[in-house]
Design an enzyme around this catalytic site. Structure first.
Site, short mmCIF file in Angstrom:
data_model
loop_
_atom_site.label_atom_id
_atom_site.label_comp_id
_atom_site.label_asym_id
_atom_site.label_seq_id
_atom_site.Cartn_x
_atom_site.Cartn_y
_atom_site.Cartn_z
NE ARG A 1 -6.54 -12.35 9.69
CZ ARG A 1 -5.66 -11.36 9.55
NH1 ARG A 1 -5.26 -10.99 8.63
NH2 ARG A 1 -5.28 -10.49 10.62
CE LYS B 1 -5.19 -0.59 -0.99
NZ LYS B 1 -5.83 -0.26 0.35
CG ASP C 1 -1.89 1.02 1.32
OD1 ASP C 1 -2.39 1.66 0.44
OD2 ASP C 1 -2.49 1.06 2.55
CG PHE D 1 -10.09 -1.50 3.90
CD1 PHE D 1 -8.74 -1.16 4.34
CD2 PHE D 1 -10.40 -2.49 4.38
CE1 PHE D 1 -7.92 -1.88 5.30
CE2 PHE D 1 -10.11 -3.10 5.59
CZ PHE D 1 -8.75 -3.05 5.93
P1 5GP Z 1 1.75 -0.47 3.59
O1 5GP Z 1 2.79 -0.55 5.07
O2 5GP Z 1 2.40 -0.50 2.20
O3 5GP Z 1 0.97 0.75 3.82
O4 5GP Z 1 0.69 -1.38 4.22
C1 5GP Z 1 0.89 -2.79 4.04
C2 5GP Z 1 -0.03 -3.42 4.96
O5 5GP Z 1 -1.27 -2.78 5.45
C3 5GP Z 1 -0.65 -4.90 4.35
O6 5GP Z 1 0.51 -5.77 4.63
C4 5GP Z 1 -1.84 -4.95 5.08
O7 5GP Z 1 -1.72 -5.65 6.38
C5 5GP Z 1 -2.40 -3.39 5.39
N1 5GP Z 1 -3.27 -3.14 4.29
C6 5GP Z 1 -2.96 -2.27 3.20
N2 5GP Z 1 -4.02 -1.84 2.46
C7 5GP Z 1 -4.99 -2.90 2.60
C8 5GP Z 1 -6.26 -3.20 2.27
O8 5GP Z 1 -6.75 -2.48 1.45
N3 5GP Z 1 -6.78 -4.17 3.13
C9 5GP Z 1 -6.57 -4.97 4.34
N4 5GP Z 1 -7.15 -5.55 4.65
N5 5GP Z 1 -5.21 -4.47 4.55
C10 5GP Z 1 -4.30 -3.37 4.11
#
Ligand code: 5GP
Length: 178
Positions: A166, A132, A103, A153
């Site tokens: 999950r 994303k 993300d 999300f």
């Molecule tokens: P980042 O550190 O890249 O912002 O986020 C990574 C983590 O955020 C992922 O491993 C996940 O746990 C959570 N995350 C980010 N976007 C989503 C989403 O759309 N849905 C869910 N369930 N978790 C997300």
């Protein structure tokens, strides 16, 4: 609290399996018969990692790490730490990280830095089920990903909302009322 009716299907079970097969073909090509350590980033990657493992043809060892990222609700905070490091010595090993979604990129950056700092791995390949890209704040990209998604999300196939969903075999997004 959302109900399953609030979840709009986005990626079907068969689309997921097909994309994982394609990713596995690439990894099989890359590593041939070299042994790899496939790392599951708990808990979100559990479905992805196990399905990917089933399609890999080289000798595979399955290992686990659990991270925590402080944040509220559905927003990433950027503060990531490893809370359960269930890993063997990975010096001079081929490592494939299986992550659920990239993300902002904070978690991916943490993971790659963590492996660099802790071990002198032979190779590191970062695989993510979802990407994303539109939300990225850290300049990092997975080596392989299955699907690029919009700023929604998502839940299902390992991804949760407050611990739920999950177990869904598909990926959907939560429709928020406006
Ligand atoms: P980042 O550190 O890249 O912002 O986020 C990574 C983590 O955020 C992922 O491993 C996940 O746990 C959570 N995350 C980010 N976007 C989503 C989403 O759309 N849905 C869910 N369930 N978790 C997300």
């Amino acid at each position: 609290m959302y109900t399953e009716q609030d979840i709009k299907p986005l990626i079907s079970e068969s689309q997921i399996q097909q994309a994982i097969k394609t990713m596995a073909d690439n990894l099989n090509n890359l590593y041939k018969q070299e042994e790899v350590y496939l790392i599951c980033v708990l808990k979100g990657s559990v479905m992805f990692m196990t399905d990917l493992a089933k399609q890999l043809k080289m000798p595979v060892k399955m290992e686990f790490i659990r991270l925590s990222s402080y944040g509220s609700g559905t927003e990433s905070s950027g503060k990531v730490r490893a809370i359960d490091i269930l890993l063997p010595d990975l010096n001079d090993k081929n490592v494939i990280i299986a992550e659920d979604i990239v993300d902002t990129g904070h978690t991916a950056k943490f993971l790659t830095d963590f492996f660099d700092y802790k071990f002198k791995v032979k190779s590191l390949t970062f695989c993510s089920l979802l990407d994303k890209k539109i939300k990225r704040v850290v300049d990092i990209n997975p080596d392989y990903y299955c699907f690029e998604i919009d700023d929604k999300f998502v839940v299902g196939y390992g991804l949760d909302n407050d611990g739920l969903y999950r177990n869904l075999p598909y990926i959907g997004y939560i429709e928020t009322q406006s």
